[in-house]
Design an enzyme around this catalytic site. Structure first.
Site, mmCIF file in Angstrom:
data_model
loop_
_atom_site.group_PDB
_atom_site.id
_atom_site.type_symbol
_atom_site.label_atom_id
_atom_site.label_comp_id
_atom_site.label_asym_id
_atom_site.label_seq_id
_atom_site.Cartn_x
_atom_site.Cartn_y
_atom_site.Cartn_z
ATOM 1 N N PRO A 1 0.817 -1.220 0.000
ATOM 2 C CA PRO A 1 0.000 0.000 0.000
ATOM 3 C C PRO A 1 0.852 1.271 0.000
ATOM 4 O O PRO A 1 0.344 2.353 -0.291
ATOM 5 C CB PRO A 1 -0.809 -0.108 1.300
ATOM 6 C CG PRO A 1 -0.749 -1.537 1.695
ATOM 7 C CD PRO A 1 0.540 -2.081 1.148
ATOM 8 N N GLU B 1 3.448 -8.382 8.548
ATOM 9 C CA GLU B 1 3.699 -6.947 8.648
ATOM 10 C C GLU B 1 4.616 -6.458 7.519
ATOM 11 O O GLU B 1 5.136 -5.340 7.576
ATOM 12 C CB GLU B 1 4.312 -6.582 10.007
ATOM 13 C CG GLU B 1 3.567 -7.125 11.220
ATOM 14 C CD GLU B 1 2.080 -6.797 11.194
ATOM 15 O OE1 GLU B 1 1.741 -5.635 10.930
ATOM 16 O OE2 GLU B 1 1.262 -7.724 11.415
ATOM 17 N N ARG C 1 -2.739 -7.831 -20.668
ATOM 18 C CA ARG C 1 -3.643 -7.334 -21.720
ATOM 19 C C ARG C 1 -2.930 -6.473 -22.751
ATOM 20 O O ARG C 1 -3.422 -6.282 -23.850
ATOM 21 C CB ARG C 1 -4.800 -6.546 -21.104
ATOM 22 C CG ARG C 1 -5.720 -7.401 -20.245
ATOM 23 C CD ARG C 1 -6.869 -6.608 -19.640
ATOM 24 N NE ARG C 1 -7.877 -6.209 -20.601
ATOM 25 C CZ ARG C 1 -8.023 -4.995 -21.108
ATOM 26 N NH1 ARG C 1 -7.214 -4.021 -20.739
ATOM 27 N NH2 ARG C 1 -8.952 -4.744 -21.989
ATOM 28 N N ASP D 1 -8.441 1.959 -28.872
ATOM 29 C CA ASP D 1 -9.063 3.212 -29.268
ATOM 30 C C ASP D 1 -8.742 4.288 -28.247
ATOM 31 O O ASP D 1 -9.153 4.208 -27.106
ATOM 32 C CB ASP D 1 -10.580 2.987 -29.365
ATOM 33 C CG ASP D 1 -11.274 4.191 -29.967
ATOM 34 O OD1 ASP D 1 -10.938 5.333 -29.589
ATOM 35 O OD2 ASP D 1 -12.161 3.978 -30.803
HETATM 36 N N1 4GX Z 1 -1.470 -3.002 -2.978
HETATM 37 N N2 4GX Z 1 -0.736 -5.654 0.828
HETATM 38 C C1 4GX Z 1 1.651 -6.136 1.250
HETATM 39 C C2 4GX Z 1 2.441 -6.740 3.477
HETATM 40 C C3 4GX Z 1 2.933 -5.423 3.972
HETATM 41 C C4 4GX Z 1 2.493 -4.909 5.204
HETATM 42 C C5 4GX Z 1 2.984 -3.694 5.629
HETATM 43 C C6 4GX Z 1 4.268 -3.532 3.654
HETATM 44 C C7 4GX Z 1 3.871 -3.021 4.860
HETATM 45 C C8 4GX Z 1 -1.306 -4.225 -1.158
HETATM 46 C C9 4GX Z 1 -2.042 -3.208 -1.809
HETATM 47 C C10 4GX Z 1 -1.580 -4.769 0.180
HETATM 48 C C11 4GX Z 1 -1.069 -6.133 2.160
HETATM 49 C C12 4GX Z 1 0.487 -6.236 0.286
HETATM 50 C C13 4GX Z 1 0.119 -6.025 3.107
HETATM 51 N N3 4GX Z 1 3.803 -4.725 3.226
HETATM 52 N N4 4GX Z 1 -0.338 -4.569 -1.982
HETATM 53 N N5 4GX Z 1 1.296 -6.689 2.550
HETATM 54 N N6 4GX Z 1 -3.095 -2.554 -1.342
HETATM 55 O O1 4GX Z 1 -2.581 -4.411 0.753
HETATM 56 O O2 4GX Z 1 -0.423 -3.828 -3.086
#
Ligand code: 4GX
Length: 254
Positions: A90, A117, A155, A170
């Site tokens: 995130p 985590e 895609r 397009d």
């Molecule tokens: N878009 N996640 C990564 C582990 C994590 C936890 C804390 C870093 C810090 C996510 C998203 C996503 C859940 C993947 C936590 N990494 N990945 N994961 N939204 O929610 O890509």
């Protein structure tokens, strides 16, 4: 020529069905894309194959250890030192269609999926080229995010959507929301379809679709209109539609 995806994960089984059905399954059969899962646990060195540990400084949960990740990425990169390593988190750059297009030009992507985590910060600093987020919500791991990325990127690879179509089709419609689609029957429980679609008048149909795409986009995603690819003619059409929407909202329209 074919694009390679290496997925580094503690849960390789998650990837079997979603990527092997339908369009992506066909793309794999045709050799247009190659998807490999690499189990990070296979790159641990201890007897119990421990891939995570508690965080230094204390606190909740577990952190994925740097050594197994390092060894797994090095193994993937040994075949292609210029492979591009992505961590799904995130905290990454927001994923969108432009980023998907750009990634589709890379011959080899390595996708690191974090659990718990997340991963030891040093794994990110030393081995990751780009961090990407698929949206502002929290998943239980990066696996579903990696699948979303693979799907959207694939895609853009010529042949994946068939021999003629491509995600680039397009430029007008690509920057807007889609117009409504209908198929048989022409009457469903008393609900018909827009008459123009039965007219056989292709220029009238094209114009209707443009109008509907513009209407939908201005009502639901006005932010997209600002970035859209509109000719002067399209802009005139948009003005007309905005006037019409205003009229409808003030109550004297239909
Ligand atoms: N878009 N996640 C990564 C582990 C994590 C936890 C804390 C870093 C810090 C996510 C998203 C996503 C859940 C993947 C936590 N990494 N990945 N994961 N939204 O929610 O890509």
């Amino acid at each position: 020529m074919r694009m390679k995806f290496d997925i580094l994960t503690l849960f390789p089984n998650m990837f079997s069905s979603p990527l092997q059905e339908s369009i992506l399954g066909k793309a794999i059969e045709k050799g247009l894309i190659q998807i490999r899962t690499i189990n990070i646990r296979d790159f641990t060195l201890d007897k119990h194959q421990v891939a995570d540990d508690s965080p230094y400084g204390g606190g909740q949960g577990m952190v994925m250890k740097v050594e197994p990740i390092a060894r797994a990425i090095e193994s993937a990169k040994s075949q292609n030192p210029s492979a591009w390593a992505v961590y799904l988190t995130p905290q990454g750059k927001p994923f969108n269609q432009d980023l998907a297009r750009r990634l589709s030009t890379r011959p080899h992507l390595i996708l690191l999926c974090g659990r718990y985590e997340g991963v030891d910060e040093r794994a990110r600093e030393l081995f990751i080229d780009e961090e990407i987020s698929i949206g502002d919500y929290v998943l239980t791991g990066g696996e579903l995010a990696a699948m979303v990325l693979i799907d959207a990127v694939s895609r853009f690879i010529p042949g994946v959507l068939g021999s003629v179509r491509s995600a680039e089709d397009d430029s007008f419609f690509n920057s807007l929301l889609e117009y409504p689609q209908y198929t048989r029957p022409s009457d469903f429980r008393g609900r018909g379809i827009p008459e123009v679609l039965l007219s056989g008048n292709h220029s009238a149909i094209s114009l209707w679709r443009k109008r509907e795409a513009l209407r939908r986009t201005s009502l639901r995603r006005p932010d997209l209109l600002a970035k859209a690819n509109l000719s002067d003619e399209d802009k005139k059409l948009l003005e007309e539609i905005l006037q019409q929407i205003k009229k409808e909202q003030s109550g004297d329209g239909v």
